[in-house]
Design a protein around this motif. Structure first.
Motif: not given
Length: 108
Positions: A87-108
């Motif tokens: 099958k055809i393989v499509t790869i998409v990279f979606n960059p995340l913005i560090e201050n919009m990524y939270y882990e246990d309520g704290v952003h990077f």
């Protein structure tokens, strides 16, 4: 983080695809292998009102790396999938913005 989502393939093929992959990705992305998560997304493709086989779609959500890292990862994913399916393989990279990524309520 990074998160890898795969759809358009059978769950067993996704499981096989991910075997040992985190170690290889960690070298390319310059981060620990245990930072990677892999997700199988069950989906159905349609074309012209009918179910369709679709394609293998791999989405990478991560804090952006350079084009060299993206090229290497895209090549690695494509090479691995071509061993599993034609099958055809499509790869998409979606960059995340560090201050919009939270882990246990704290952003990077």
């Amino acid at each position: 983080m990074p998160h890898i989502r795969v759809r358009g393939a059978e769950k067993e093929k996704v499981r096989d695809f991910t075997a040992g992959l985190a170690d290889e990705l960690g070298i390319i992305a310059e981060c620990p292998a245990d930072w990677f998560t892999f997700e199988y997304v069950e989906t159905t493709f349609f074309f012209d009102g009918k179910e369709d086989d679709g394609l293998v779609f791999i989405e990478v959500l991560w804090f952006d790396r350079d084009s060299e890292a993206r090229d290497k990862i895209a090549a690695l994913f494509t090479e691995r999938w071509k061993k599993i399916t034609d099958k055809i393989v499509t790869i998409v990279f979606n960059p995340l913005i560090e201050n919009m990524y939270y882990e246990d309520g704290v952003h990077f």
